[in-house]
Design a protein around this motif. Structure first.
Motif, PDB file in Angstrom:
ATOM      1  N   ALA A  33      19.628  10.509  44.651  1.00  0.00           N
ATOM      2  CA  ALA A  33      18.595  11.530  44.775  1.00  0.00           C
ATOM      3  C   ALA A  33      17.248  10.822  44.766  1.00  0.00           C
ATOM      4  CB  ALA A  33      18.674  12.516  43.623  1.00  0.00           C
ATOM      5  N   MET A  34      16.388  11.188  45.693  1.00  0.00           N
ATOM      6  CA  MET A  34      15.087  10.548  45.824  1.00  0.00           C
ATOM      7  C   MET A  34      13.995  11.554  45.512  1.00  0.00           C
ATOM      8  SD  MET A  34      15.914   7.522  46.639  1.00  0.00           S
ATOM      9  CE  MET A  34      14.233   6.939  46.903  1.00  0.00           C
ATOM     10  N   GLY A  35      12.969  11.064  44.830  1.00  0.00           N
ATOM     11  CA  GLY A  35      11.877  11.950  44.467  1.00  0.00           C
ATOM     12  C   GLY A  35      10.522  11.291  44.648  1.00  0.00           C
ATOM     13  N   TRP A  36       9.520  12.138  44.758  1.00  0.00           N
ATOM     14  CA  TRP A  36       8.125  11.706  44.747  1.00  0.00           C
ATOM     15  C   TRP A  36       7.436  12.325  43.541  1.00  0.00           C
ATOM     16  CZ3 TRP A  36       6.024   8.003  47.723  1.00  0.00           C
ATOM     17  CH2 TRP A  36       6.665   7.659  48.910  1.00  0.00           C
ATOM     18  N   TYR A  37       6.662  11.515  42.868  1.00  0.00           N
ATOM     19  CA  TYR A  37       5.849  11.950  41.743  1.00  0.00           C
ATOM     20  C   TYR A  37       4.422  11.484  41.993  1.00  0.00           C
ATOM     21  CZ  TYR A  37      10.194  12.803  39.150  1.00  0.00           C
ATOM     22  OH  TYR A  37      11.419  13.288  38.739  1.00  0.00           O
ATOM     23  N   ARG A  38       3.491  12.032  41.236  1.00  0.00           N
ATOM     24  CA  ARG A  38       2.103  11.577  41.368  1.00  0.00           C
ATOM     25  C   ARG A  38       1.408  11.619  40.017  1.00  0.00           C
ATOM     26  NH1 ARG A  38      -0.419  16.643  44.907  1.00  0.00           N
ATOM     27  NH2 ARG A  38      -0.402  18.214  43.232  1.00  0.00           N
ATOM     28  N   GLN A  39       0.395  10.773  39.900  1.00  0.00           N
ATOM     29  CA  GLN A  39      -0.380  10.728  38.669  1.00  0.00           C
ATOM     30  C   GLN A  39      -1.851  10.603  39.015  1.00  0.00           C
ATOM     31  OE1 GLN A  39       0.819   7.684  35.868  1.00  0.00           O
ATOM     32  NE2 GLN A  39      -0.183   8.762  34.180  1.00  0.00           N
ATOM     33  N   ALA A  40      -2.598  11.623  38.650  1.00  0.00           N
ATOM     34  CA  ALA A  40      -4.043  11.628  38.853  1.00  0.00           C
ATOM     35  C   ALA A  40      -4.716  10.978  37.648  1.00  0.00           C
ATOM     36  CB  ALA A  40      -4.536  13.057  39.036  1.00  0.00           C
ATOM     37  N   PRO A  41      -5.952  10.477  37.824  1.00  0.00           N
ATOM     38  CA  PRO A  41      -6.654   9.835  36.707  1.00  0.00           C
ATOM     39  C   PRO A  41      -6.767  10.761  35.505  1.00  0.00           C
ATOM     40  CG  PRO A  41      -7.790   9.417  38.765  1.00  0.00           C
ATOM     41  CD  PRO A  41      -6.713  10.411  39.076  1.00  0.00           C
ATOM     42  N   GLY A  42      -6.382  10.258  34.347  1.00  0.00           N
ATOM     43  CA  GLY A  42      -6.489  11.035  33.121  1.00  0.00           C
ATOM     44  C   GLY A  42      -5.425  12.091  32.928  1.00  0.00           C
ATOM     45  N   LYS A  43      -4.450  12.132  33.839  1.00  0.00           N
ATOM     46  CA  LYS A  43      -3.405  13.157  33.741  1.00  0.00           C
ATOM     47  C   LYS A  43      -2.035  12.500  33.649  1.00  0.00           C
ATOM     48  CE  LYS A  43      -5.844  16.842  36.173  1.00  0.00           C
ATOM     49  NZ  LYS A  43      -5.748  17.878  37.241  1.00  0.00           N
ATOM     50  N   GLN A  44      -1.062  13.286  33.207  1.00  0.00           N
ATOM     51  CA  GLN A  44       0.305  12.791  33.148  1.00  0.00           C
ATOM     52  C   GLN A  44       0.928  12.771  34.532  1.00  0.00           C
ATOM     53  OE1 GLN A  44       2.382  15.258  30.249  1.00  0.00           O
ATOM     54  NE2 GLN A  44       1.889  13.822  28.611  1.00  0.00           N
ATOM     55  N   ARG A  45       1.923  11.932  34.689  1.00  0.00           N
ATOM     56  CA  ARG A  45       2.656  11.899  35.947  1.00  0.00           C
ATOM     57  C   ARG A  45       3.381  13.221  36.125  1.00  0.00           C
ATOM     58  NH1 ARG A  45       6.141   6.603  37.411  1.00  0.00           N
ATOM     59  NH2 ARG A  45       4.113   5.770  36.778  1.00  0.00           N
ATOM     60  N   GLU A  46       3.332  13.762  37.353  1.00  0.00           N
ATOM     61  CA  GLU A  46       3.977  15.035  37.630  1.00  0.00           C
ATOM     62  C   GLU A  46       4.899  14.913  38.832  1.00  0.00           C
ATOM     63  OE1 GLU A  46       1.217  18.141  38.631  1.00  0.00           O
ATOM     64  OE2 GLU A  46       0.443  17.097  40.390  1.00  0.00           O
ATOM     65  N   TRP A  47       5.938  15.729  38.791  1.00  0.00           N
ATOM     66  CA  TRP A  47       6.911  15.762  39.867  1.00  0.00           C
ATOM     67  C   TRP A  47       6.313  16.480  41.079  1.00  0.00           C
ATOM     68  CZ3 TRP A  47       9.394  20.529  41.272  1.00  0.00           C
ATOM     69  CH2 TRP A  47      10.358  20.383  42.279  1.00  0.00           C
ATOM     70  N   VAL A  48       6.618  15.962  42.275  1.00  0.00           N
ATOM     71  CA  VAL A  48       6.117  16.553  43.509  1.00  0.00           C
ATOM     72  C   VAL A  48       7.255  17.152  44.331  1.00  0.00           C
ATOM     73  CG1 VAL A  48       4.970  16.086  45.703  1.00  0.00           C
ATOM     74  CG2 VAL A  48       4.132  15.001  43.614  1.00  0.00           C
ATOM     75  N   ALA A  49       8.286  16.360  44.601  1.00  0.00           N
ATOM     76  CA  ALA A  49       9.369  16.825  45.468  1.00  0.00           C
ATOM     77  C   ALA A  49      10.607  15.973  45.249  1.00  0.00           C
ATOM     78  CB  ALA A  49       8.953  16.775  46.939  1.00  0.00           C
ATOM     79  N   THR A  50      11.758  16.547  45.569  1.00  0.00           N
ATOM     80  CA  THR A  50      13.037  15.857  45.459  1.00  0.00           C
ATOM     81  C   THR A  50      13.900  16.166  46.674  1.00  0.00           C
ATOM     82  OG1 THR A  50      13.021  15.987  43.028  1.00  0.00           O
ATOM     83  CG2 THR A  50      15.150  15.617  44.087  1.00  0.00           C
ATOM     84  N   ILE A  51      14.679  15.178  47.077  1.00  0.00           N
ATOM     85  CA  ILE A  51      15.705  15.395  48.096  1.00  0.00           C
ATOM     86  C   ILE A  51      17.003  14.782  47.582  1.00  0.00           C
ATOM     87  CG2 ILE A  51      15.026  13.323  49.406  1.00  0.00           C
ATOM     88  CD1 ILE A  51      15.852  14.919  51.964  1.00  0.00           C
ATOM     89  N   THR A  52      18.067  15.565  47.611  1.00  0.00           N
ATOM     90  CA  THR A  52      19.352  15.083  47.113  1.00  0.00           C
ATOM     91  C   THR A  52      20.049  14.213  48.155  1.00  0.00           C
ATOM     92  OG1 THR A  52      20.631  16.932  47.966  1.00  0.00           O
ATOM     93  CG2 THR A  52      19.582  17.221  45.801  1.00  0.00           C
ATOM     94  N   SER A  53      21.161  13.629  47.753  1.00  0.00           N
ATOM     95  CA  SER A  53      21.941  12.824  48.695  1.00  0.00           C
ATOM     96  C   SER A  53      22.460  13.687  49.841  1.00  0.00           C
ATOM     97  CB  SER A  53      23.104  12.141  47.979  1.00  0.00           C
ATOM     98  OG  SER A  53      23.940  13.104  47.367  1.00  0.00           O
ATOM     99  N   GLY A  54      22.636  14.960  49.581  1.00  0.00           N
ATOM    100  CA  GLY A  54      23.116  15.875  50.612  1.00  0.00           C
ATOM    101  C   GLY A  54      22.024  16.480  51.466  1.00  0.00           C
ATOM    102  N   GLY A  55      20.764  16.157  51.134  1.00  0.00           N
ATOM    103  CA  GLY A  55      19.659  16.635  51.954  1.00  0.00           C
ATOM    104  C   GLY A  55      18.965  17.891  51.452  1.00  0.00           C
ATOM    105  N   SER A  56      19.385  18.422  50.315  1.00  0.00           N
ATOM    106  CA  SER A  56      18.701  19.590  49.762  1.00  0.00           C
ATOM    107  C   SER A  56      17.359  19.168  49.195  1.00  0.00           C
ATOM    108  CB  SER A  56      19.555  20.226  48.659  1.00  0.00           C
ATOM    109  OG  SER A  56      20.775  20.697  49.184  1.00  0.00           O
ATOM    110  N   THR A  57      16.362  20.024  49.377  1.00  0.00           N
ATOM    111  CA  THR A  57      15.004  19.692  48.946  1.00  0.00           C
ATOM    112  C   THR A  57      14.461  20.712  47.964  1.00  0.00           C
ATOM    113  OG1 THR A  57      14.052  20.876  50.836  1.00  0.00           O
ATOM    114  CG2 THR A  57      14.494  18.530  51.127  1.00  0.00           C
ATOM    115  N   ASN A  58      13.513  20.248  47.169  1.00  0.00           N
ATOM    116  CA  ASN A  58      12.847  21.115  46.217  1.00  0.00           C
ATOM    117  C   ASN A  58      11.426  20.599  46.039  1.00  0.00           C
ATOM    118  OD1 ASN A  58      12.630  23.280  44.524  1.00  0.00           O
ATOM    119  ND2 ASN A  58      13.864  22.421  42.870  1.00  0.00           N
ATOM    120  N   TYR A  59      10.489  21.532  45.811  1.00  0.00           N
ATOM    121  CA  TYR A  59       9.067  21.174  45.766  1.00  0.00           C
ATOM    122  C   TYR A  59       8.373  21.824  44.577  1.00  0.00           C
ATOM    123  CZ  TYR A  59       9.893  19.888  50.631  1.00  0.00           C
ATOM    124  OH  TYR A  59      10.389  19.324  51.786  1.00  0.00           O
TER     125      TYR A  59
END
Length: 119
Positions: A33-59
């Motif tokens: 499963a692959m995901g993207w996260y992001r972290q803005a200055p002064g903030k905690q890292r947050e989840w952005v999106a995920t794609i499973t091995s089967g291709g299902s996505t979530n945002y």
């Protein structure tokens, strides 16, 4: 250990687009499963999106309908297409890989790529 290398970040004006890429080493990409996260200055890292091995996505709600995550298993690469970018999307974007191989949990992170949305 899986190595992840992000690319594609940069400076873009509000309303613009960028496509991030994350290339993975090794042979387990297709089952991960692959995901993207992001972290803005002064903030905690947050989840952005995920794609499973089967291709299902979530945002995350903040990027839904603007960002698209996709994967190319032949290239061991995951992408994040970002459209209609806003200043609040400014952050370091990180790629994440999660997989279980012979009862071993693998959780790898890339080094991050900077995205700056500014006029």
């Amino acid at each position: 250990q899986v190595q992840l290398v992000e690319s594609g970040g940069g400076l873009v004006q509000p309303g613009g687009s960028l496509r991030l890429s994350c290339a993975a080493s090794g042979s387990i990409f297709s089952i991960a499963a692959m995901g993207w996260y992001r972290q803005a200055p002064g903030k905690q890292r947050e989840w952005v999106a995920t794609i499973t091995s089967g291709g299902s996505t979530n945002y995350a709600d903040s990027v839904k309908c603007r960002f698209t995550i996709s994967r190319d298993n032949a290239k061991n690469t995951v992408y994040l297409q970002m459209n209609s970018l806003k200043p609040e999307d400014t952050a370091v974007y990180y790629c994440n890989l999660r997989a279980t191989v012979t009862f071993t949990n693998i959780n790898s992170w890339g080094q991050g790529t900077q995205v700056t949305v500014s006029s």
